[in-house]
Enzyme design. Structure first.
Site, PDB file in Angstrom:
ATOM      1  N   HIS A   1       0.791  -1.155  -0.092  1.00  0.00           N
ATOM      2  CA  HIS A   1      -0.149   0.096  -0.020  1.00  0.00           C
ATOM      3  C   HIS A   1       0.921   1.327   0.050  1.00  0.00           C
ATOM      4  CE1 HIS A   1      -3.663   2.578   1.329  1.00  0.00           C
ATOM      5  NE2 HIS A   1      -2.487   3.179   1.739  1.00  0.00           N
ATOM      6  N   GLU A   2       1.874   1.382   0.832  1.00  0.00           N
ATOM      7  CA  GLU A   2       2.617   2.373   0.894  1.00  0.00           C
ATOM      8  C   GLU A   2       3.387   2.816  -0.309  1.00  0.00           C
ATOM      9  OE1 GLU A   2       1.725   4.655   3.176  1.00  0.00           O
ATOM     10  OE2 GLU A   2       0.615   3.581   4.173  1.00  0.00           O
TER      11      GLU A   2
END
Length: 658
Positions: A449-450
Site C-alpha cells: 500500500h505505502e
C-alpha cells in the site's frame, strides 16, 4: 553555513542528514520565511503587466527554501520526535500559519492572479482555477476584520493539531503495555525476545508491547490469555486522555471558519475540493453500506462466540477470528508469517511488481545516508537506466516514531523547478532482536500500500509543483496505493517473493478473503461516521457537546452502525487522521478510493499484457498528479464511469443499496 538553506549537493537533492542538527531548524525557518516574503513582494511589485511567467510561474517557483526546511523538519518530527522537536514546532507553527495566511490574503497578489489568462494546455488551466479557488478558500475575498479572524483561527488550529499529536504520542509511549512472561502465551519466541528488547529500550523491566494506531491491536489475535488481550485493548482506548478538549475546540474552530467562508459546515468546505460531488454523496455511500456491514459483523460475532463456547468481548474478537479462520480455511497467520520475510517481500515482491508493471528498477544506494539507523536509500530508474528519483524505506518502529504507516516526500517532482522526487515510506514493524523480520498479512499489504503512494510520487511527470505526485484530493490519493495492494497476491508476484508458500495456503488466503469483512467494514465505517458527525456541526452545536463518548455513540446509532462489542477503528481522543493529520471530514476517502481500486483492478485482471496495462495506468493516473481531471482519467482508463459493484462483491456486501 546552514545545510538546510541551499539545495543539497547530494544526488537528487537528498538532504544531507548527517550535517543537520536541531540547532539549524529555527534559524533556517526564519531565513526561509524572509526569503519567501521577499519573493512574494517581488511578484507584487513587478512593474510589468501580469503575465503567466512573471506571476503564476513565479508564484509556483517561490518558497523553495521554506519547502526544503519544512520537508526535512516535519518528516523527522514524525519519525524521531523529541522534546526539542516539539519545542521547535511550538515556535515555528504559528509563524508558518501567519505567513501562509498573509500570502493568501494578499490583495495585490490576488488581483494579479485574477487578471491572468492561462495557456491552453489542461495543466495550466487547472492550475489557474486551483490557485484562485485556494485564495478564495483562504479568505482573499473577506473583509479586513474577517481576514484577521480567519488568520487567528488558522493559527489556533495549527497549534491545536500539534498539541493533539504530541498528547497522543506521549500517551502511546506511556501506555505501552507491560507484561510478565506467562502473560505472553501465544507469542513466538522471537516476538517474546522483541518485547523484552523493547522494554530495555524504554527503560522498563520485563516485557513491553508498544501500541499501534488503531483501536484493535494486532497482537490481540495471537495472545492466548483473555486478560492479556484486554490489557492491550483497554490501553489502546485510554490514549489521548488530554485530547477531548482539544478535539472539541478544533471542531468548533473548523465550524466557525467554514461559516466565515460561506459554507454550511466544515464537511461542506472540505468536500468541495474532493472528487465526491458533495456531502450528500458521501453520506449516501456510508448509509448504503452500514446496514449490510452491521448485519455481517453481527453474524461474524455469533460465529466467533460459538467457536469460543462463551460470550466474547471486543478484546477477544480478533483472537477468535484468527482461530475460526484457521479452523474453516486452514489459515494460520503465525504459520503464514514464515513465508513473508520483509527483505524478500520488498525486493522480490514490491519492487518486482513495479518492474513487471511499469518497467522501473529499484537499486540500493549504500553510499547515501538515511536520517536514522535502519533507513535504507534506493535509487529508482527507468528501463534505459535514466534516474527517476530516490526512495527511503523506514520500516521498523522506534519509541520516538508516531504510530501508523505513511508516505511522504523530501523533494517533489517538477519540470518547472527541475527537481526529481525523493520519497519516503514509513512503518512501525516490530524490529526483531536478531535476524529477519517476518510480516503478518496486514503488514504485508501495508508494505504494498505505502509503495503505491511512493509510486504516485516517484512517477509524477508534471510541470507545476502544486500538482506533483500525491498532491490530489484525499478521496483520490488512496486510489494508487490501494490498487497496489492487489499485487501482493497476484500469482506471478507472489511466486517470486514467496516461492515456498504451499498451494493449499494460497488457496486458503483466497478462500478467506471475505471472512472478517463485516468487522473490517463496520469498524472503518464507524470511524468515518464519527469524523463526518463532528464536521457537520455548527459552532452552536459543537458548544452543546459535553460528553464525547455519548456523541460518538449517538452518531453510530443514527447511522445504523451500533454493533455490540465492536469499537470504531479510531475514537475521537486518538483519531490522529482527523485531528492531527489532514483527513478531517475526509476519512471516508479510503472507501471512496476503494470503489476505484476494486473497479480498476477488475480492469487489470482482463488485460493480457501487464506491462502494457501498467504503462497505461502510469500514463493516465500515476504520472498525472492533479494536472488533469480525475474522473476523466479514470473513465479513460476503464472505458466507462466507475462502478461500485466490484467493491460490494469484494467485501461480501452484494445486497447493499448504494
Amino acid at each position: 553555513m546552514n545545510p538546510l538553506l541551499d539545495p543539497s549537493p547530494l544526488d537528487y537533492q537528498l538532504p544531507p542528514f548527517a550535517s543537520i542538527t536541531v540547532e539549524h531548524y529555527v534559524p533556517a525557518f526564519l531565513a526561509a520565511l524572509d526569503d519567501h516574503d521577499a519573493e512574494i513582494a517581488a511578484i507584487v511589485k513587478n512593474p510589468e503587466d501580469s503575465s503567466w511567467e512573471n506571476t503564476m510561474e513565479a508564484f509556483e517557483a517561490s518558497g523553495q527554501a521554506l519547502a526544503r526546511v519544512a520537508n526535512v523538519f516535519f518528516n523527522l518530527s514524525g519519525t524521531d520526535s523529541s522534546d526539542e522537536f516539539n519545542a521547535i514546532s511550538a515556535e515555528v507553527l504559528p509563524k508558518l500559519s501567519a505567513h501562509s495566511s498573509a500570502i493568501y490574503q494578499n490583495e495585490a497578489l490576488y488581483q494579479r492572479l485574477q487578471s491572468l489568462t492561462a495557456p491552453e494546455d489542461e495543466e495550466s488551466q487547472r492550475l489557474l482555477d486551483h490557485t484562485l479557488r485556494a485564495f478564495r478558500r483562504r479568505g482573499a475575498a473577506l473583509s479586513d476584520s474577517d481576514k484577521q479572524r480567519l488568520t487567528s483561527i488558522d493559527a489556533s488550529l495549527s497549534a491545536l493539531a500539534e498539541k493533539f499529536r504530541n498528547n497522543l504520542l506521549a500517551d502511546t509511549k506511556e501506555l505501552a503495555v507491560s507484561f510478565e512472561r506467562f502473560e505472553l502465551e501465544g507469542f513466538s519466541d522471537a516476538r517474546i525476545e522483541a518485547a523484552a528488547a523493547y522494554a530495555r529500550e524504554i527503560g522498563r523491566e520485563g516485557y513491553v508491547v508498544p501500541l499501534e494506531l488503531p483501536t484493535v491491536q494486532s497482537e490481540q489475535s495471537v495472545l492466548d490469555l483473555p486478560a492479556s488481550r484486554s490489557k492491550l485493548y483497554e490501553a489502546s482506548q485510554q490514549r489521548g486522555r488530554l485530547n477531548g478538549e482539544v478535539a472539541l475546540e478544533m471542531a468548533r474552530l473548523r465550524a466557525e471558519r467554514a461559516a466565515l467562508l460561506g459554507y454550511a459546515s466544515h464537511a461542506e468546505f472540505v468536500i468541495e475540493e474532493e472528487t465526491a460531488d458533495d456531502v450528500a454523496a458521501v453520506q449516501g455511500l456510508m448509509s448504503g453500506l452500514a446496514p449490510a456491514a452491521s448485519a455481517n459483523a453481527m453474524g461474524e460475532y455469533k460465529l466467533l462466540a460459538e467457536a469460543a463456547g462463551t460470550e466474547i468481548t471486543g478484546a477477544d474478537w480478533p483472537y477468535w477470528e484468527s482461530k475460526v479462520r484457521a479452523r474453516d480455511y486452514s489459515l494460520n497467520e503465525d504459520e503464514l508469517r514464515q513465508y513473508f520475510p520483509l527483505s524478500r517481500v520488498v525486493r522480490d515482491g514490491v519492487f518486482y511488481a513495479a518492474n513487471l508493471l511499469y518497467g522501473i528498477t529499484v537499486e540500493p544506494r549504500p553510499d547515501l545516508e538515511g536520517y536514522a539507523p535502519g533507513v535504507d536509500v534506493w535509487e529508482v530508474k527507468e528501463e534505459d537506466g535514466t534516474g527517476i528519483g530516490l526512495l527511503l524505506t523506514d520500516y521498523f518502529g522506534r519509541p520516538s516514531k508516531r504510530g501508523g504507516a505513511w508516505m511522504s516526500s523530501f523533494v517533489d517532482q517538477s519540470h518547472l523547478l527541475g527537481t526529481k522526487p525523493v520519497i519516503v515510506n514509513v512503518m512501525g514493524i516490530t524490529r526483531p532482536v536478531s535476524g529477519e523480520a517476518y510480516l503478518t498479512l496486514d503488514e504485508l499489504t501495508t508494505v504494498f500500500h505505502e509503495f503505491g503512494h511512493a509510486l504516485h510520487g516517484l512517477l509524477s511527470d508534471v510541470r507545476y509543483p502544486s500538482f506533483s505526485g500525491t498532491s490530489v484530493p484525499r478521496d483520490y490519493v488512496e486510489f494508487p496505493s490501494q490498487i497496489n495492494e492487489n499485487w501482493a497476491f497476484h500469482p506471478e508476484v507472489l511466486a517470486n517473493y514467496a516461492p515456498d508458500l504451499p498451494q493449499q495456503l494460497i488457496d486458503a488466503i483466497d478462500a478467506a478473503k471475505q471472512f472478517g469483512q463485516g468487522f473490517a467494514t463496520a469498524e472503518y465505517l464507524a470511524a468515518s461516521i464519527i469524523d463526518l458527525a463532528w464536521h457537520s456541526l455548527s459552532v452552536a452545536e459543537v458548544s452543546e457537546i459535553t460528553d464525547i463518548e455519548a456523541f460518538e455513540a449517538a452518531a453510530l446509532v443514527a447511522a445504523g452502525l451500533d454493533v455490540e462489542h465492536l469499537k470504531a477503528r479510531y475514537q475521537t481522543s486518538y483519531f490522529n487522521h482527523i485531528f492531527g493529520g489532514g483527513y478531517s471530514a475526509g476519512y471516508y476517502s479510503y472507501l471512496w478510493a476503494e470503489v476505484l481500486d476494486a473497479d480498476g483492478f477488475d480492469w487489470f485482471s482482463t488485460q493480457d499484457d501487464l506491462r502494457v496495462a501498467g504503462q497505461r495506468f502510469r500514463d493516465l493516473v500515476l504520472s498525472r498528479g492533479a494536472s488533469r481531471d480525475y474522473t476523466a482519467a479514470f473513465t479513460e482508463l476503464r472505458g466507462r464511469e466507475r462502478d461500485i459493484t466490484p467493491l460490494l462483491r469484494r467485501r461480501g456486501l452484494g445486497g447493499s443499496k448504494v
